[in-house]
Design a protein around this motif. Sequence first.
Motif, PDB file in Angstrom:
ATOM      1  N   ARG A 156       1.660  -6.115  -6.864  1.00 46.47           N
ATOM      2  CA  ARG A 156       1.876  -5.712  -8.264  1.00 46.47           C
ATOM      3  C   ARG A 156       0.637  -4.974  -8.784  1.00 46.47           C
ATOM      4  N   ALA A 157      -0.548  -5.533  -8.519  1.00 52.04           N
ATOM      5  CA  ALA A 157      -1.792  -4.917  -9.015  1.00 52.04           C
ATOM      6  C   ALA A 157      -1.993  -3.527  -8.402  1.00 52.04           C
ATOM      7  N   MET A 158      -1.695  -3.402  -7.098  1.00 54.02           N
ATOM      8  CA  MET A 158      -1.861  -2.100  -6.432  1.00 54.02           C
ATOM      9  C   MET A 158      -0.942  -1.052  -7.046  1.00 54.02           C
ATOM     10  N   VAL A 159       0.305  -1.453  -7.300  1.00 50.75           N
ATOM     11  CA  VAL A 159       1.286  -0.518  -7.865  1.00 50.75           C
ATOM     12  C   VAL A 159       0.882  -0.133  -9.287  1.00 50.75           C
TER      13      VAL A 159
ATOM     14  N   ASP B 217      -2.085  -0.279 -10.651  1.00 52.34           N
ATOM     15  CA  ASP B 217      -3.308   0.545 -10.600  1.00 52.34           C
ATOM     16  C   ASP B 217      -2.964   2.001 -10.299  1.00 52.34           C
ATOM     17  N   ALA B 218      -1.872   2.206  -9.547  1.00 52.16           N
ATOM     18  CA  ALA B 218      -1.459   3.562  -9.188  1.00 52.16           C
ATOM     19  C   ALA B 218      -0.602   4.196 -10.292  1.00 52.16           C
ATOM     20  N   GLY B 219      -0.466   3.503 -11.410  1.00 50.26           N
ATOM     21  CA  GLY B 219       0.278   4.072 -12.543  1.00 50.26           C
ATOM     22  C   GLY B 219       1.765   3.803 -12.488  1.00 50.26           C
ATOM     23  N   GLY B 220       2.203   2.949 -11.564  1.00 53.62           N
ATOM     24  CA  GLY B 220       3.638   2.674 -11.436  1.00 53.62           C
ATOM     25  C   GLY B 220       4.034   1.355 -12.082  1.00 53.62           C
ATOM     26  N   SER B 221       5.330   1.134 -12.166  1.00 57.73           N
ATOM     27  CA  SER B 221       5.843  -0.154 -12.651  1.00 57.73           C
ATOM     28  C   SER B 221       6.292  -0.968 -11.449  1.00 57.73           C
ATOM     29  N   PHE B 222       6.164  -2.274 -11.579  1.00 56.79           N
ATOM     30  CA  PHE B 222       6.524  -3.177 -10.484  1.00 56.79           C
ATOM     31  C   PHE B 222       7.595  -4.128 -10.977  1.00 56.79           C
ATOM     32  N   ALA B 223       8.793  -4.030 -10.406  1.00 50.95           N
ATOM     33  CA  ALA B 223       9.892  -4.914 -10.816  1.00 50.95           C
ATOM     34  C   ALA B 223      10.162  -5.888  -9.670  1.00 50.95           C
ATOM     35  N   LEU B 224       9.805  -7.147  -9.908  1.00 52.83           N
ATOM     36  CA  LEU B 224      10.024  -8.166  -8.878  1.00 52.83           C
ATOM     37  C   LEU B 224      11.401  -8.787  -9.095  1.00 52.83           C
ATOM     38  N   ILE B 225      12.228  -8.735  -8.048  1.00 54.06           N
ATOM     39  CA  ILE B 225      13.579  -9.305  -8.133  1.00 54.06           C
ATOM     40  C   ILE B 225      13.634 -10.502  -7.184  1.00 54.06           C
ATOM     41  N   HIS B 226      13.856 -11.677  -7.738  1.00 52.53           N
ATOM     42  CA  HIS B 226      13.957 -12.866  -6.880  1.00 52.53           C
ATOM     43  C   HIS B 226      15.410 -13.072  -6.477  1.00 52.53           C
TER      44      HIS B 226
ATOM     45  N   TRP C 103       0.840  -1.202   0.000  1.00 52.13           N
ATOM     46  CA  TRP C 103       0.000   0.000   0.000  1.00 52.13           C
ATOM     47  C   TRP C 103       0.880   1.259   0.000  1.00 52.13           C
ATOM     48  N   VAL C 104       1.876   1.260   0.873  1.00 51.56           N
ATOM     49  CA  VAL C 104       2.773   2.422   0.947  1.00 51.56           C
ATOM     50  C   VAL C 104       3.545   2.569  -0.370  1.00 51.56           C
ATOM     51  N   ALA C 105       4.054   1.446  -0.882  1.00 49.32           N
ATOM     52  CA  ALA C 105       4.833   1.487  -2.135  1.00 49.32           C
ATOM     53  C   ALA C 105       3.969   2.014  -3.283  1.00 49.32           C
ATOM     54  N   ALA C 106       2.701   1.603  -3.323  1.00 49.43           N
ATOM     55  CA  ALA C 106       1.813   2.061  -4.402  1.00 49.43           C
ATOM     56  C   ALA C 106       1.570   3.569  -4.301  1.00 49.43           C
TER      57      ALA C 106
END
Length: 393
Positions: free
Chosen positions: A307-310, A312-321, A279-282
Amino acid sequence: MSRETILFVSDAQWTPDAQELADLELALLGAWPADRRLDVRLPEDVSGPVELLDPEGLPLAAYDPATGTVRALDAPTYGAFRHLHLPPATVRAEHPDALGILVDQPLTVDDVTTVVDAEDRTGRRAVLLVRSGPDPLRTVTVPALVRATAAALPGRPIVAVALARRADAQDDRRLTDAVVAAYTDERLALPRTGAPSDAVAAIVAADQPPLDERGLVVFFTGLSGSGKSTIARALYDRVVEDGRRTVTSLDGDVVRHHLSKGLGFSKEDRETNIARIGWVAAEIARHRGLAICSPIAPFDSTRKQVRAMVEDAGGSFALIHVATPLEECERRDRKGLYAKARAGQIPEFTGISSPYEAPSDALVAVDTTGRTVTEVLDEVVGALVAAGLWRDE
Ligand SMILES: Nc1ncnc2c1ncn2[C@@H]1O[C@H](COP(=O)(O)OS(=O)(=O)O)[C@@H](OP(=O)(O)O)[C@H]1O
Ligand SMILES: Nc1ncnc2c1ncn2[C@@H]1O[C@H](COP(=O)(O)OP(=O)(O)O)[C@@H](O)[C@H]1O
């Protein structure tokens, strides 16, 4: 927002999804076709009439699933350009004989010329019906589309029409025709050729910055001791040294001392913890900031919700494993936690007595075994650059 997070209050209340809420708005305004059922998917155990709520919990309408009809309860008073969400009756009374124009993309110069010519030829005035319902084909936000439309054709009335685009093109055309016909007797089609004017292009550009200037959430996930905090910290420092962007760190351990103080490590508490970080990140992404998160985040569905929250907020979500194997994490055992977990002193320890679901949607997976922090960081930054999310200077 994903459907899982929608509030379900009681058997008699339900919050519809975004498309259904748009359909409902049209129905409440009197713009929904009389011969078309209003469909709202309800939970299986709800059969009788139900109160439909907006996402903030305001009861909007009473819905009878048997007949597909609604009765208004309360009208929403908020939302950008709310005053433009007018019923057909008002539009027809204020603008009789208008030429209805459905606007679902920023208008081009050719579109504008077509409208002005038609106004001159017919002596009728254009009413600009801006499609404001969910539309995957729209390339700008709805507020920007309204501003761009006003800039393209100043002085013409603008109406926001909550028309949600249907996946089936024929069905979408049928519904669109019926809704536009509710507002105006005459409709003018646009050529959709050419480019927008400079004024319109400037509004679009301000609304849709290049990928590397949008909000970005870099989200590290991996086992305890895999190297999340170390690489996240190194990335944070590199961004600060670079100086082009401000950055916020949401490290797993640190968050648990503040935002998530008091939460434990049950599945439910971990999900709450990640939902808070998300939530904060989004919100940071909404303001075009950069957030670096580094919790374990062991569950795939919770990560996907973030990912969906980010997005939806117009941002990109980069998941790093951070895919350092368990044996290496356990060998490092910086905090002595694995030894304690093996001895049964820490219940539900990730990788030992609690699951870790490896992601299949990571931008990159990095194994830190036998590598320097700089090597791994370079690989992460390289992946961000390759995805267009970061520009090397
Ligand atoms: N049961 C159990 N399982 C896993 N980890 C535990 C547990 N108990 C305490 N710790 C310490 O808490 C850190 C993980 O917290 P997170 O907030 O990242 O976890 S989660 O995302 O909510 O699953 C984790 O820190 P990192 O080593 O930085 O990952 C551990 O130090
Ligand atoms: N290439 C590397 N990248 C990150 N950490 C590494 C690397 N090589 C060794 N390490 C060590 O592994 C440990 C990782 O700890 P930490 O970053 O706190 O992991 P996590 O946040 O995933 O629990 C640190 O002691 C770090 O020095």
